[in-house]
Design a protein around this motif. Sequence first.
Motif, mmCIF file in Angstrom:
data_model
loop_
_atom_site.group_PDB
_atom_site.id
_atom_site.type_symbol
_atom_site.label_atom_id
_atom_site.label_comp_id
_atom_site.label_asym_id
_atom_site.label_seq_id
_atom_site.Cartn_x
_atom_site.Cartn_y
_atom_site.Cartn_z
ATOM 1 N N LEU A 7 -53.504 -45.885 10.663
ATOM 2 C CA LEU A 7 -52.821 -44.607 10.487
ATOM 3 C C LEU A 7 -52.981 -44.092 9.057
ATOM 4 O O LEU A 7 -53.270 -42.917 8.839
ATOM 5 C CB LEU A 7 -51.343 -44.741 10.848
ATOM 6 C CG LEU A 7 -50.518 -43.468 10.779
ATOM 7 C CD1 LEU A 7 -51.004 -42.462 11.808
ATOM 8 C CD2 LEU A 7 -49.058 -43.783 10.989
ATOM 9 N N TYR A 8 -52.805 -44.978 8.065
ATOM 10 C CA TYR A 8 -52.980 -44.570 6.668
ATOM 11 C C TYR A 8 -54.429 -44.180 6.386
ATOM 12 O O TYR A 8 -54.695 -43.209 5.681
ATOM 13 C CB TYR A 8 -52.548 -45.690 5.721
ATOM 14 C CG TYR A 8 -51.072 -45.937 5.698
ATOM 15 C CD1 TYR A 8 -50.162 -44.902 5.789
ATOM 16 C CD2 TYR A 8 -50.568 -47.217 5.582
ATOM 17 C CE1 TYR A 8 -48.806 -45.130 5.779
ATOM 18 C CE2 TYR A 8 -49.216 -47.466 5.569
ATOM 19 C CZ TYR A 8 -48.342 -46.418 5.661
ATOM 20 O OH TYR A 8 -46.996 -46.645 5.647
ATOM 21 N N GLY A 9 -55.354 -44.943 6.918
ATOM 22 C CA GLY A 9 -56.776 -44.623 6.708
ATOM 23 C C GLY A 9 -57.169 -43.286 7.314
ATOM 24 O O GLY A 9 -57.846 -42.473 6.679
ATOM 25 N N LEU A 10 -56.741 -43.046 8.545
ATOM 26 C CA LEU A 10 -57.060 -41.774 9.201
ATOM 27 C C LEU A 10 -56.339 -40.599 8.542
ATOM 28 O O LEU A 10 -56.893 -39.501 8.438
ATOM 29 C CB LEU A 10 -56.717 -41.851 10.686
ATOM 30 C CG LEU A 10 -57.593 -42.798 11.512
ATOM 31 C CD1 LEU A 10 -57.069 -42.888 12.940
ATOM 32 C CD2 LEU A 10 -59.036 -42.355 11.494
ATOM 33 N N SER A 11 -55.120 -40.838 8.073
ATOM 34 C CA SER A 11 -54.391 -39.778 7.357
ATOM 35 C C SER A 11 -55.109 -39.432 6.053
ATOM 36 O O SER A 11 -55.215 -38.262 5.688
ATOM 37 C CB SER A 11 -52.965 -40.219 7.047
ATOM 38 O OG SER A 11 -52.258 -40.444 8.218
ATOM 39 N N GLY A 12 -55.604 -40.452 5.358
ATOM 40 C CA GLY A 12 -56.372 -40.202 4.139
ATOM 41 C C GLY A 12 -57.629 -39.402 4.412
ATOM 42 O O GLY A 12 -57.968 -38.480 3.664
ATOM 43 N N CYS A 13 -58.317 -39.724 5.498
ATOM 44 C CA CYS A 13 -59.522 -38.964 5.866
ATOM 45 C C CYS A 13 -59.173 -37.522 6.210
ATOM 46 O O CYS A 13 -59.895 -36.594 5.826
ATOM 47 C CB CYS A 13 -60.225 -39.625 7.046
ATOM 48 S SG CYS A 13 -61.009 -41.185 6.649
ATOM 49 N N LEU A 14 -58.075 -37.319 6.919
ATOM 50 C CA LEU A 14 -57.656 -35.972 7.287
ATOM 51 C C LEU A 14 -57.278 -35.154 6.051
ATOM 52 O O LEU A 14 -57.683 -33.993 5.919
ATOM 53 C CB LEU A 14 -56.485 -36.030 8.258
ATOM 54 C CG LEU A 14 -55.915 -34.689 8.702
ATOM 55 C CD1 LEU A 14 -56.931 -33.938 9.544
ATOM 56 C CD2 LEU A 14 -54.629 -34.886 9.466
ATOM 57 N N ILE A 15 -56.522 -35.760 5.144
ATOM 58 C CA ILE A 15 -56.126 -35.053 3.918
ATOM 59 C C ILE A 15 -57.358 -34.716 3.076
ATOM 60 O O ILE A 15 -57.461 -33.619 2.519
ATOM 61 C CB ILE A 15 -55.105 -35.901 3.136
ATOM 62 C CG1 ILE A 15 -53.782 -35.942 3.889
ATOM 63 C CG2 ILE A 15 -54.903 -35.353 1.730
ATOM 64 C CD1 ILE A 15 -52.784 -36.901 3.311
ATOM 65 N N MET A 16 -58.296 -35.651 2.997
ATOM 66 C CA MET A 16 -59.515 -35.392 2.243
ATOM 67 C C MET A 16 -60.319 -34.263 2.878
ATOM 68 O O MET A 16 -60.850 -33.390 2.185
ATOM 69 C CB MET A 16 -60.361 -36.658 2.154
ATOM 70 C CG MET A 16 -61.501 -36.546 1.165
ATOM 71 S SD MET A 16 -62.409 -38.071 0.981
ATOM 72 C CE MET A 16 -63.223 -38.186 2.552
ATOM 73 N N ALA A 17 -60.410 -34.241 4.197
ATOM 74 C CA ALA A 17 -61.148 -33.186 4.886
ATOM 75 C C ALA A 17 -60.474 -31.823 4.710
ATOM 76 O O ALA A 17 -61.156 -30.811 4.509
ATOM 77 C CB ALA A 17 -61.273 -33.518 6.370
ATOM 78 N N LEU A 18 -59.139 -31.785 4.751
ATOM 79 C CA LEU A 18 -58.430 -30.521 4.536
ATOM 80 C C LEU A 18 -58.644 -30.008 3.112
ATOM 81 O O LEU A 18 -58.812 -28.803 2.889
ATOM 82 C CB LEU A 18 -56.944 -30.688 4.818
ATOM 83 C CG LEU A 18 -56.555 -30.860 6.285
ATOM 84 C CD1 LEU A 18 -55.069 -31.181 6.398
ATOM 85 C CD2 LEU A 18 -56.905 -29.620 7.070
ATOM 86 N N GLY A 19 -58.632 -30.917 2.149
ATOM 87 C CA GLY A 19 -58.891 -30.513 0.766
ATOM 88 C C GLY A 19 -60.301 -29.993 0.590
ATOM 89 O O GLY A 19 -60.524 -28.987 -0.098
ATOM 90 N N VAL A 38 -55.590 -32.267 -3.732
ATOM 91 C CA VAL A 38 -55.261 -32.742 -2.386
ATOM 92 C C VAL A 38 -56.361 -33.669 -1.878
ATOM 93 O O VAL A 38 -56.081 -34.727 -1.299
ATOM 94 C CB VAL A 38 -55.046 -31.549 -1.428
ATOM 95 C CG1 VAL A 38 -54.979 -31.997 0.007
ATOM 96 C CG2 VAL A 38 -53.790 -30.793 -1.820
ATOM 97 N N MET A 39 -57.598 -33.294 -2.122
ATOM 98 C CA MET A 39 -58.719 -34.125 -1.703
ATOM 99 C C MET A 39 -58.682 -35.474 -2.422
ATOM 100 O O MET A 39 -58.938 -36.524 -1.818
ATOM 101 C CB MET A 39 -60.031 -33.403 -1.981
ATOM 102 C CG MET A 39 -61.214 -33.987 -1.287
ATOM 103 S SD MET A 39 -62.654 -32.925 -1.333
ATOM 104 C CE MET A 39 -63.149 -33.050 -3.017
#
Length: 95
Positions: A7-19, A38-39
């Motif tokens: 969950l933390y890994g996928l959340s990090g990927c999502l936040i990086m992609a949004l940034g 944010v990225m």
Amino acid sequence: MLTAHWLYGLSGCLIMALGLRAVLLNDSLLQRIIALNVMGTGVFMILITIAYRGPDATPDPIPHALVLTGIVVAVSATALALTLIRRLTEEQDSD
């Protein structure tokens, strides 16, 4: 099953992609700087996730040290970027 580690890994990927999306699509320099921060937060989350070795093992200290160093560099780079934006807008206003 989706564990906290995933969950933390996928959340990090999502936040990086949004940034990254915001960096590429926004015209305002201030919004781009915020998007870069944010990225960076997403990258820090991914590094912390990589450091996790399991419930019984100690985490890897190298990614933690990289995150701490990255936070200091991110704050300094943000301050420099905001100063440059301020100077750029002052130069454009004086012309």
